[in-house]
Design a protein around this motif. Structure first.
Motif, PDB file in Angstrom:
ATOM      1  N   GLY A  26      81.154  32.590 -21.930  1.00 39.50           N
ATOM      2  CA  GLY A  26      81.390  33.241 -20.654  1.00 39.50           C
ATOM      3  C   GLY A  26      82.415  32.550 -19.778  1.00 39.50           C
ATOM      4  N   ASP A  27      82.555  33.080 -18.573  1.00 38.51           N
ATOM      5  CA  ASP A  27      83.538  32.554 -17.625  1.00 38.51           C
ATOM      6  C   ASP A  27      83.350  31.063 -17.374  1.00 38.51           C
ATOM      7  OD1 ASP A  27      84.635  35.065 -17.340  1.00 38.51           O
ATOM      8  OD2 ASP A  27      83.449  35.567 -15.574  1.00 38.51           O
ATOM      9  N   GLU A  28      82.104  30.626 -17.294  1.00 41.88           N
ATOM     10  CA  GLU A  28      81.844  29.216 -16.994  1.00 41.88           C
ATOM     11  C   GLU A  28      82.382  28.311 -18.093  1.00 41.88           C
ATOM     12  OE1 GLU A  28      78.082  26.244 -15.946  1.00 41.88           O
ATOM     13  OE2 GLU A  28      77.791  28.415 -16.024  1.00 41.88           O
ATOM     14  N   TYR A  29      82.274  28.742 -19.340  1.00 41.64           N
ATOM     15  CA  TYR A  29      82.796  27.943 -20.459  1.00 41.64           C
ATOM     16  C   TYR A  29      84.302  27.758 -20.324  1.00 41.64           C
ATOM     17  CZ  TYR A  29      84.489  26.816 -25.148  1.00 41.64           C
ATOM     18  OH  TYR A  29      85.142  26.228 -26.200  1.00 41.64           O
ATOM     19  N   TRP A  30      85.020  28.855 -20.093  1.00 42.70           N
ATOM     20  CA  TRP A  30      86.480  28.781 -20.007  1.00 42.70           C
ATOM     21  C   TRP A  30      86.919  28.038 -18.747  1.00 42.70           C
ATOM     22  CZ3 TRP A  30      89.183  29.575 -24.153  1.00 42.70           C
ATOM     23  CH2 TRP A  30      88.654  30.391 -25.162  1.00 42.70           C
ATOM     24  N   ARG A  31      86.155  28.204 -17.680  1.00 40.56           N
ATOM     25  CA  ARG A  31      86.451  27.484 -16.448  1.00 40.56           C
ATOM     26  C   ARG A  31      86.343  25.979 -16.673  1.00 40.56           C
ATOM     27  NH1 ARG A  31      82.426  29.624 -12.866  1.00 40.56           N
ATOM     28  NH2 ARG A  31      83.296  31.640 -13.442  1.00 40.56           N
ATOM     29  N   LYS A  32      85.317  25.591 -17.424  1.00 43.12           N
ATOM     30  CA  LYS A  32      85.103  24.170 -17.709  1.00 43.12           C
ATOM     31  C   LYS A  32      86.238  23.623 -18.574  1.00 43.12           C
ATOM     32  CE  LYS A  32      82.175  20.701 -17.169  1.00 43.12           C
ATOM     33  NZ  LYS A  32      81.849  20.168 -15.815  1.00 43.12           N
ATOM     34  N   CYS A  33      86.676  24.391 -19.572  1.00 47.94           N
ATOM     35  CA  CYS A  33      87.812  23.963 -20.402  1.00 47.94           C
ATOM     36  C   CYS A  33      89.045  23.734 -19.533  1.00 47.94           C
ATOM     37  CB  CYS A  33      88.118  25.003 -21.478  1.00 47.94           C
ATOM     38  SG  CYS A  33      86.926  25.085 -22.828  1.00 47.94           S
ATOM     39  N   ASP A  34      89.261  24.635 -18.582  1.00 45.56           N
ATOM     40  CA  ASP A  34      90.408  24.488 -17.687  1.00 45.56           C
ATOM     41  C   ASP A  34      90.289  23.236 -16.827  1.00 45.56           C
ATOM     42  OD1 ASP A  34      91.827  26.696 -18.481  1.00 45.56           O
ATOM     43  OD2 ASP A  34      92.097  27.459 -16.447  1.00 45.56           O
ATOM     44  N   GLU A  65      86.308  30.298  -8.952  1.00 50.54           N
ATOM     45  CA  GLU A  65      84.998  30.854  -9.314  1.00 50.54           C
ATOM     46  C   GLU A  65      85.075  32.322  -9.724  1.00 50.54           C
ATOM     47  OE1 GLU A  65      82.243  31.694  -5.897  1.00 50.54           O
ATOM     48  OE2 GLU A  65      83.779  30.584  -4.779  1.00 50.54           O
ATOM     49  N   TYR A  66      86.161  33.011  -9.373  1.00 49.95           N
ATOM     50  CA  TYR A  66      86.289  34.420  -9.735  1.00 49.95           C
ATOM     51  C   TYR A  66      87.115  34.612 -11.005  1.00 49.95           C
ATOM     52  CZ  TYR A  66      84.129  35.829  -5.357  1.00 49.95           C
ATOM     53  OH  TYR A  66      83.230  36.021  -4.326  1.00 49.95           O
ATOM     54  N   ASP A  67      87.757  33.577 -11.488  1.00 51.46           N
ATOM     55  CA  ASP A  67      88.475  33.565 -12.767  1.00 51.46           C
ATOM     56  C   ASP A  67      89.748  34.395 -12.808  1.00 51.46           C
ATOM     57  OD1 ASP A  67      86.605  31.950 -14.603  1.00 51.46           O
ATOM     58  OD2 ASP A  67      85.268  33.424 -13.710  1.00 51.46           O
ATOM     59  N   ILE A  68      90.095  35.068 -11.714  1.00 50.89           N
ATOM     60  CA  ILE A  68      91.332  35.848 -11.693  1.00 50.89           C
ATOM     61  C   ILE A  68      92.538  34.932 -11.854  1.00 50.89           C
ATOM     62  CG2 ILE A  68      92.780  37.412 -10.351  1.00 50.89           C
ATOM     63  CD1 ILE A  68      90.185  38.679 -11.330  1.00 50.89           C
ATOM     64  N   GLU A  69      92.563  33.816 -11.113  1.00 50.71           N
ATOM     65  CA  GLU A  69      93.712  32.910 -11.186  1.00 50.71           C
ATOM     66  C   GLU A  69      93.893  32.326 -12.578  1.00 50.71           C
ATOM     67  OE1 GLU A  69      93.509  29.305 -11.425  1.00 50.71           O
ATOM     68  OE2 GLU A  69      91.345  29.492 -11.769  1.00 50.71           O
ATOM     69  N   ARG A  70      92.798  32.081 -13.285  1.00 55.85           N
ATOM     70  CA  ARG A  70      92.887  31.524 -14.644  1.00 55.85           C
ATOM     71  C   ARG A  70      93.556  32.520 -15.582  1.00 55.85           C
ATOM     72  NH1 ARG A  70      89.540  32.348 -18.917  1.00 55.85           N
ATOM     73  NH2 ARG A  70      87.863  33.183 -17.628  1.00 55.85           N
ATOM     74  N   LYS A  71      93.068  33.737 -15.594  1.00 57.18           N
ATOM     75  CA  LYS A  71      93.644  34.732 -16.486  1.00 57.18           C
ATOM     76  C   LYS A  71      95.045  35.150 -16.019  1.00 57.18           C
ATOM     77  CE  LYS A  71      91.881  36.465 -19.520  1.00 57.18           C
ATOM     78  NZ  LYS A  71      92.003  36.055 -20.943  1.00 57.18           N
ATOM     79  N   TRP A  72      95.270  35.108 -14.699  1.00 56.54           N
ATOM     80  CA  TRP A  72      96.591  35.432 -14.143  1.00 56.54           C
ATOM     81  C   TRP A  72      97.644  34.479 -14.692  1.00 56.54           C
ATOM     82  CZ3 TRP A  72      99.908  32.838 -10.676  1.00 56.54           C
ATOM     83  CH2 TRP A  72     100.821  33.620  -9.958  1.00 56.54           C
ATOM     84  N   LYS A  73      97.325  33.196 -14.746  1.00 55.47           N
ATOM     85  CA  LYS A  73      98.255  32.210 -15.295  1.00 55.47           C
ATOM     86  C   LYS A  73      98.459  32.420 -16.788  1.00 55.47           C
ATOM     87  CE  LYS A  73      95.885  28.700 -13.766  1.00 55.47           C
ATOM     88  NZ  LYS A  73      95.429  27.323 -13.431  1.00 55.47           N
ATOM     89  N   GLU A  74      97.375  32.715 -17.503  1.00 58.41           N
ATOM     90  CA  GLU A  74      97.483  32.891 -18.948  1.00 58.41           C
ATOM     91  C   GLU A  74      98.380  34.071 -19.314  1.00 58.41           C
ATOM     92  OE1 GLU A  74      92.963  31.203 -19.869  1.00 58.41           O
ATOM     93  OE2 GLU A  74      93.483  33.279 -20.341  1.00 58.41           O
TER      94      GLU A  74
END
Length: 386
Positions: free
Chosen positions: A24-32, A348-357
């Motif tokens: 889930g989002d928390e896993y990918w957030r932690k990797c980041d 926490e909303y993960d938009i910025e993470r996927k936006w960069k990717e």
């Protein structure tokens, strides 16, 4: 014409989606946060056999087509994951599958399928050459029984997560070839065996991408590990590049669908001035427009992948697919970022993470401006621009 996905592809989508959703989002957030490679995700996809989709059954794979592989990567990203952590293992194999010797196939493909061997690194780009692949300087000097290679590569992603390295080098100086596409050769390199002949330096980036600069110093490679004929490496490389374009297109489609779903849900649930923000056309229309463009781009991806699976020329379609899918995904990313407002830049909303990717895909694996130049010259027969 058939625009529906097959039952098998729908089953693939469901199975991959369920596995990807377990990260889930928390896993990918932690990797980041930790700038950590998604080892657990890649291992799970390997164990489930998804990364061996394109390997023939005789070598331990599934023997699926490229469109099937596209669905796999699309679904990884659609569920919020990052297929870039493992996508190279699919497209780097194209050169081995189509042009490798029987001995090379038997040596590496079963081990890739089982997960005991990782082929994630692709050495093409160089600091001085950039996108002009024909002007690379890394040189493989012929010696008795093999080659000694010296040079430098940049933007070699997942080098430190790989066991083998697919390396492009000159075997004839550029000034001495009859055709500018001649004189390049492809090699499979065992990274551990190379030892200090291969040194890497991490390139820090704005996203968790694990890319490197690689320095090649008197690297010895036996003749048995050259793929195909000497000097034909650029033609062999194209086998990987068309597959790469389409697999990356699929990640873009997955990202775009993720953005649209997140934006739609937030616009429906978020109430400001006593009504959902999605009732404002300024919020709803960009999301709707991004959805339509993404659907159109998906059709181009499917057409190109169908041509690839039939063994037909798909260079133009693969390039156009990469352009259209990456632009549509970026449009969806921008719509989501605008919809979420200030929360869009909150991790926490993960938009910025996927936006960069997804922003990366407008630049790599090929700049969208180069795709435009390719279409103008080779499809529309306009004057050459570079």
């Amino acid at each position: 014409m058939e625009f529906r996905y097959s039952d098998t592809q729908q089953e693939i989508r469901t199975a991959v989606g369920e596995l990807a959703a377990s990260f889930g989002d928390e896993y990918w957030r932690k990797c980041d946060e930790e700038q950590r490679y998604a080892t657990e995700f890649v291992n799970a996809m390997t164990e489930a056999g998804w990364l061996a989709a394109l390997i023939p059954e005789e070598f331990g794979g599934s023997g699926l087509g490229l469109l099937d592989a596209c669905v796999i990567l699309e679904e990884m990203n659609r569920r919020g994951g990052n297929g870039a952590a493992c996508h190279a293992q699919m497209y780097t194999m194209a050169s081995v599958l189509q042009h490798g010797s029987d001995e090379q196939k038997r040596a590496v493909l079963p081990r890739i399928a089982s997960g005991s061997l990782r082929l994630q690194a692709f050495g093409v780009t160089e600091p001085d050459a950039g996108s002009n692949t024909l002007r690379i300087k890394t040189f493989a000097r012929k010696v008795n029984g093999g080659y000694v290679i010296n040079g430098q590569k940049i933007w070699t992603s997942r080098f430190r997560q790989s066991d083998m390295y697919l390396l492009l080098a000159r075997t004839t100086p550029y000034e001495e070839v009859q055709r500018k596409t001649d004189g390049l050769s492809l090699f499979l390199v065992d990274i551990a065996r190379a030892g200090k002949s291969l040194q890497s330096r991490t390139i820090d980036t704005m996203l968790n991408h694990h890319t490197n600069e690689v320095f090649i110093d008197n690297l010895e490679v036996e003749d048995a590990w050259r793929i195909g004929e000497e000097g034909k490496g650029f033609q062999y490389l194209l086998s990987s590049l068309n597959a790469e374009r389409l697999l990356v297109s699929s990640e873009c489609i997955g990202d775009g669908k993720w953005f649209i779903e997140r934006a739609r849900n937030y616009a429906t649930e978020r109430v400001v001035f006593d009504r959902p923000i999605g009732s404002n056309q300024g919020v709803a229309f960009p999301i709707a427009k991004a959805h339509m463009n993404l659907c159109a781009a998906e059709l181009m991806r499917n057409q190109a992948a169908s041509l690839f699976d039939q063994g037909l020329n798909c260079g133009a379609e693969a390039n156009m697919s990469k352009y259209l899918c990456s632009e549509a995904s970026w449009e969806a990313a921008e719509a989501a970022m605008t919809t979420f407002g200030g929360y869009g830049v909150a991790t926490e909303y993960d938009i910025e993470r996927k936006w960069k990717e997804t922003r990366l895909f407008r630049t790599a694996p090929i700049s969208n401006n180069l795709v435009l130049a390719y279409v103008a010259q080779h499809v529309l027969q306009m004057p050459r621009s570079y």
